[in-house]
Design a protein around this motif. Structure first.
Motif, PDB file in Angstrom:
ATOM      1  N   SER A  76       0.798  -1.218   0.000  1.00 16.31           N
ATOM      2  CA  SER A  76       0.000   0.000   0.000  1.00 16.31           C
ATOM      3  C   SER A  76       0.835   1.276   0.000  1.00 16.31           C
ATOM      4  N   CYS A  77       2.116   1.191  -0.351  1.00 18.59           N
ATOM      5  CA  CYS A  77       2.958   2.387  -0.347  1.00 18.59           C
ATOM      6  C   CYS A  77       3.626   2.660  -1.687  1.00 18.59           C
ATOM      7  N   THR A  78       3.754   1.649  -2.527  1.00 19.93           N
ATOM      8  CA  THR A  78       4.434   1.722  -3.822  1.00 19.93           C
ATOM      9  C   THR A  78       5.821   2.334  -3.679  1.00 19.93           C
ATOM     10  N   MET A  79       6.118   3.481  -4.328  1.00 13.55           N
ATOM     11  CA  MET A  79       7.496   3.987  -4.428  1.00 13.55           C
ATOM     12  C   MET A  79       8.243   3.790  -3.119  1.00 13.55           C
ATOM     13  N   LYS A  80       9.268   2.973  -3.164  1.00 14.44           N
ATOM     14  CA  LYS A  80      10.147   2.826  -2.007  1.00 14.44           C
ATOM     15  C   LYS A  80      11.537   3.249  -2.419  1.00 14.44           C
ATOM     16  N   TYR A  81      11.996   2.735  -3.575  1.00 14.82           N
ATOM     17  CA  TYR A  81      13.246   3.234  -4.118  1.00 14.82           C
ATOM     18  C   TYR A  81      12.940   4.453  -4.986  1.00 14.82           C
ATOM     19  N   ASN A  82      13.490   5.583  -4.598  1.00 15.99           N
ATOM     20  CA  ASN A  82      13.297   6.819  -5.353  1.00 15.99           C
ATOM     21  C   ASN A  82      14.621   7.191  -5.988  1.00 15.99           C
ATOM     22  N   ALA A 213     -24.230  11.802  -5.008  1.00 11.16           N
ATOM     23  CA  ALA A 213     -23.292  12.776  -5.573  1.00 11.16           C
ATOM     24  C   ALA A 213     -22.209  12.053  -6.355  1.00 11.16           C
ATOM     25  N   ALA A 214     -21.691  10.968  -5.798  1.00 10.16           N
ATOM     26  CA  ALA A 214     -20.570  10.294  -6.450  1.00 10.16           C
ATOM     27  C   ALA A 214     -20.371   8.904  -5.882  1.00 10.16           C
ATOM     28  N   MET A 215     -19.592   8.120  -6.630  1.00 10.68           N
ATOM     29  CA  MET A 215     -19.088   6.864  -6.084  1.00 10.68           C
ATOM     30  C   MET A 215     -17.571   6.947  -6.141  1.00 10.68           C
ATOM     31  N   MET A 216     -16.917   6.563  -5.023  1.00 15.37           N
ATOM     32  CA  MET A 216     -15.449   6.560  -4.984  1.00 15.37           C
ATOM     33  C   MET A 216     -14.978   5.125  -5.162  1.00 15.37           C
ATOM     34  N   MET A 217     -14.066   4.922  -6.105  1.00 19.87           N
ATOM     35  CA  MET A 217     -13.503   3.584  -6.288  1.00 19.87           C
ATOM     36  C   MET A 217     -11.987   3.652  -6.298  1.00 19.87           C
ATOM     37  N   THR A 218     -11.361   2.631  -5.758  1.00 22.77           N
ATOM     38  CA  THR A 218      -9.914   2.508  -5.810  1.00 22.77           C
ATOM     39  C   THR A 218      -9.635   1.344  -6.744  1.00 22.77           C
ATOM     40  N   ASN A 219      -8.779   1.569  -7.724  1.00 21.46           N
ATOM     41  CA  ASN A 219      -8.521   0.517  -8.694  1.00 21.46           C
ATOM     42  C   ASN A 219      -7.047   0.515  -9.105  1.00 21.46           C
ATOM     43  N   PRO A 220      -6.338  -0.622  -8.958  1.00 25.72           N
ATOM     44  CA  PRO A 220      -6.791  -1.804  -8.249  1.00 25.72           C
ATOM     45  C   PRO A 220      -7.116  -1.452  -6.804  1.00 25.72           C
ATOM     46  N   ASN A 221      -8.034  -2.211  -6.204  1.00 24.94           N
ATOM     47  CA  ASN A 221      -8.514  -1.859  -4.872  1.00 24.94           C
ATOM     48  C   ASN A 221      -7.459  -2.156  -3.795  1.00 24.94           C
ATOM     49  N   THR A 222      -7.824  -1.942  -2.549  1.00 29.87           N
ATOM     50  CA  THR A 222      -6.810  -2.071  -1.490  1.00 29.87           C
ATOM     51  C   THR A 222      -6.370  -3.512  -1.273  1.00 29.87           C
ATOM     52  N   TYR A 246     -12.109   8.365  -8.912  1.00 31.99           N
ATOM     53  CA  TYR A 246     -11.076   7.317  -8.918  1.00 31.99           C
ATOM     54  C   TYR A 246      -9.994   7.669  -7.914  1.00 31.99           C
ATOM     55  N   ASP A 247      -9.870   6.834  -6.873  1.00 31.05           N
ATOM     56  CA  ASP A 247      -8.763   6.994  -5.926  1.00 31.05           C
ATOM     57  C   ASP A 247      -7.545   6.381  -6.608  1.00 31.05           C
ATOM     58  N   GLY A 248      -6.629   7.240  -7.037  1.00 32.32           N
ATOM     59  CA  GLY A 248      -5.486   6.791  -7.846  1.00 32.32           C
ATOM     60  C   GLY A 248      -4.236   6.457  -7.045  1.00 32.32           C
ATOM     61  N   ALA A 249      -4.400   6.199  -5.742  1.00 33.74           N
ATOM     62  CA  ALA A 249      -3.227   5.873  -4.928  1.00 33.74           C
ATOM     63  C   ALA A 249      -2.539   4.606  -5.433  1.00 33.74           C
ATOM     64  N   ASN A 250      -3.326   3.719  -6.074  1.00 29.04           N
ATOM     65  CA  ASN A 250      -2.759   2.473  -6.593  1.00 29.04           C
ATOM     66  C   ASN A 250      -2.546   2.536  -8.102  1.00 29.04           C
ATOM     67  N   LEU A 403      -1.234  -9.768   5.757  1.00 30.57           N
ATOM     68  CA  LEU A 403       0.200  -9.608   5.502  1.00 30.57           C
ATOM     69  C   LEU A 403       0.244  -9.132   4.052  1.00 30.57           C
ATOM     70  N   MET A 404       0.465  -7.840   3.873  1.00 31.72           N
ATOM     71  CA  MET A 404       0.278  -7.245   2.556  1.00 31.72           C
ATOM     72  C   MET A 404       1.622  -6.961   1.897  1.00 31.72           C
ATOM     73  N   ILE A 405       1.864  -7.616   0.774  1.00 34.26           N
ATOM     74  CA  ILE A 405       3.186  -7.582   0.149  1.00 34.26           C
ATOM     75  C   ILE A 405       3.155  -6.825  -1.172  1.00 34.26           C
ATOM     76  N   GLU A 406       4.066  -5.871  -1.314  1.00 34.05           N
ATOM     77  CA  GLU A 406       4.167  -5.096  -2.555  1.00 34.05           C
ATOM     78  C   GLU A 406       5.645  -4.955  -2.921  1.00 34.05           C
ATOM     79  N   PRO A 407       6.123  -5.692  -3.920  1.00 34.42           N
ATOM     80  CA  PRO A 407       7.559  -5.669  -4.220  1.00 34.42           C
ATOM     81  C   PRO A 407       8.015  -4.471  -5.075  1.00 34.42           C
ATOM     82  N   THR A 408       7.151  -3.912  -5.868  1.00 37.48           N
ATOM     83  CA  THR A 408       7.436  -2.884  -6.895  1.00 37.48           C
ATOM     84  C   THR A 408       8.231  -3.436  -8.070  1.00 37.48           C
ATOM     85  N   GLU A 409       8.296  -2.613  -9.114  1.00 29.77           N
ATOM     86  CA  GLU A 409       8.843  -3.044 -10.399  1.00 29.77           C
ATOM     87  C   GLU A 409      10.366  -3.081 -10.439  1.00 29.77           C
TER      88      GLU A 409
END
Ligand SMILES: *Cc1c(COP(=O)(O)O)cnc(C)c1O
Length: 468
Positions: A76-82, A213-222, A246-250, A403-409
């Motif tokens: 849920s954080c993505t960019m780790k190496y900047n 008023a609106a629908m909020m979606m996260t895609n891909p979701n959490t 569109y919640d574009g955090a992902n 246990l949420m795993i995100e390796p990045t590209e």
């Protein structure tokens, strides 16, 4: 490691009269600080020799774990190496030394960066216009909802106060809607983790489409899952006059693969610090630009002075330029490949509650073998012994042992294989020597802390070791 020898605080190493500095010659003659401005007693400062100071801070810094030391699969954080080049670009004095109140004709370069970044974001998302003002993802959500609210009010649609939020949404979504003065209605997810379209249809009938008023979606979701029913959902919401947010955090796995604008979304935010390079450990600063489809840009509100967090904007633009149009398209597919590779390599020993293809991240529900009593917390602590940062744990809240795993590209196959090997090793230890895992970490400067005690009896002061 050497902390015991060298002391925890520089003050504990102090020796009266010891000096590690020399001051230049006094060029001011016998000028004296006025008596009423002088201290009554000497300041309590540490007195140390130069090597003690150097070693103290070097040893402290070696206790820190960062992406430059090792793999960091935090979900849920993505960019780790900047990439370091982005820091260099943001620090260029021609940009970093600008004052926000300088005459506009002297800041054309910075303005061009903003315009060009907005253009790139439009191209990457399929939306018409962006504002860079919001300071964070949550601030972007609020900005986006303010735009939606103003849009409805401009049409005399005053009763549209409901925002539909899936039960899997990030906590900021309902919070932003509430801060914007709107009301939240929750829509359930299916067992596969995606939005339940039938439940949405019923919800709309119950609350009345004219109030939405609106629908909020996260895609891909959490959960890291692509929401496959977006066309049907978009039809339902637009059909009753609501807008799609569109919640574009992902956004990371979407880069080069699909665009929110093409999926029928009207408003979105991007977390530049998650998708386009800015270190965000420690909580900021970030930037949450908001994009809108054509016709909504007159409703951009004033949510910050000037151009938001300009240094974050600089990093994002440098990152996009350094990847270039062709390579920016590789980010999403590579992140998706790495996440799926880890998931498939571990799902025989870790519980995978939702099987199938994930995007850039996925969630295990603890170890598969629950009889060992080894929890997600224990696995996370044991990873530290092997030199890995822990994944995100106990989020999302949909499972007990998340246990949420995100390796990045940007991680190599060898790094990822090393992580998989250690995760399997820990699963094995949980069976053969569970106490070893439950009492981890064993190799870190601080062992297992008692979180309950820390929460119930917080001691927020430090008692200095006396050296007198
Ligand atoms: C991180 C995140 C947010 C909030 O972004 P901030 O920059 O932390 O305010 C919103 N939604 C999702 C899905 C997120 O992952």
């Amino acid at each position: 490691m050497n902390n015991k020898l060298y002391g925890n605080l520089i003050f504990e190493l102090s020796q009266p009269g010891r000096k590690g500095y020399s001051l230049p010659k006094n060029r001011f003659g016998d000028y004296k600080v006025p008596a009423d401005m002088q201290r009554k007693e000497a300041a309590q400062l540490p007195e140390c020799d130069e090597m003690t100071v150097v070693r103290h801070y070097t040893n402290l810094s070696a206790n820190n774990f960062g992406v430059d030391n090792g793999f960091y699969p935090l979900g849920s954080c993505t960019m780790k190496y900047n990439p370091k080049i982005n820091e260099e670009m943001a620090a260029l004095p021609q940009f970093a030394a600008l004052h926000p109140l300088q005459p506009a004709e002297t800041t054309r370069g910075a303005e061009a960066v903003c315009t060009l970044l907005c253009k790139a974001l439009c191209e990457l998302t399929g939306l018409h216009a962006f504002t860079l003002k919001p300071f964070a993802g949550a601030h972007g959500e609020l900005t986006g909802l303010m735009i939606i609210r103003k849009y409805h009010e401009s049409r005399g649609d005053m009763q549209r106060r409901l925002v539909v939020v899936p039960d899997s949404a990030h906590g900021t979504n309902p919070a932003s809607a509430a801060v914007c003065g709107l009301e939240i209605v929750e829509v359930k997810s299916l067992a596969d983790g995606t939005v339940d379209v039938e439940a949405l249809r019923e919800l709309i009938a119950t609350v009345g489409g004219e109030n939405i008023a609106a629908m909020m979606m996260t895609n891909p979701n959490t959960l890291g899952l692509f929401e496959r029913q977006i066309p049907a959902i978009e039809k339902l919401i637009h059909g009753v006059g609501g807008l799609m947010y569109y919640d574009g955090a992902n956004l990371n796995p979407m880069l080069g693969a699909a665009r929110p604008g093409d999926m029928g979304f009207d408003v979105m935010h991007i977390n530049l610090h998650k998708t386009f390079s800015t270190p965000h450990g420690g909580g900021g600063p970030g930037a949450g630009p908001v994009g809108v489809r054509k016709g909504l840009e007159p409703f951009f509100p004033m949510v910050s002075p000037y151009h938001g967090n300009f240094a974050v904007v600089m990093r994002a633009y440098a990152y996009i330029l350094s990847l270039g149009r062709e390579h920016v398209k590789e980010v999403g597919p590579l992140a998706t490949l790495n996440a799926n590779y880890i998931k498939e390599s571990l799902k025989d020993v870790y519980e995978l509650p939702i099987d199938g293809l994930c995007k850039h991240e996925f969630v295990f529900d603890g170890l598969k073998d629950k009889s060992t009593g080894v929890t997600t917390m224990d696995v996370a602590k044991r990873l530290l012994d092997y030199g890995y940062h822990a994944p995100t744990i106990y989020f999302p809240l949909l499972f007990h042992e998340s246990l949420m795993i995100e390796p990045t590209e940007n991680e190599s196959k060898e790094t990822i294989d090393g992580f998989i090997g250690v995760m399997r090793q820990i699963a094995e230890e949980a069976k053969t020597n569970p106490d070893l895992v439950k009492s981890a970490p064993h190799n870190t400067p601080i062992g297992r802390v008692d979180d309950v005690l820390a929460a119930k009896h917080p001691i927020v002061t430090y008692r200095q070791m006396s050296n007198e």
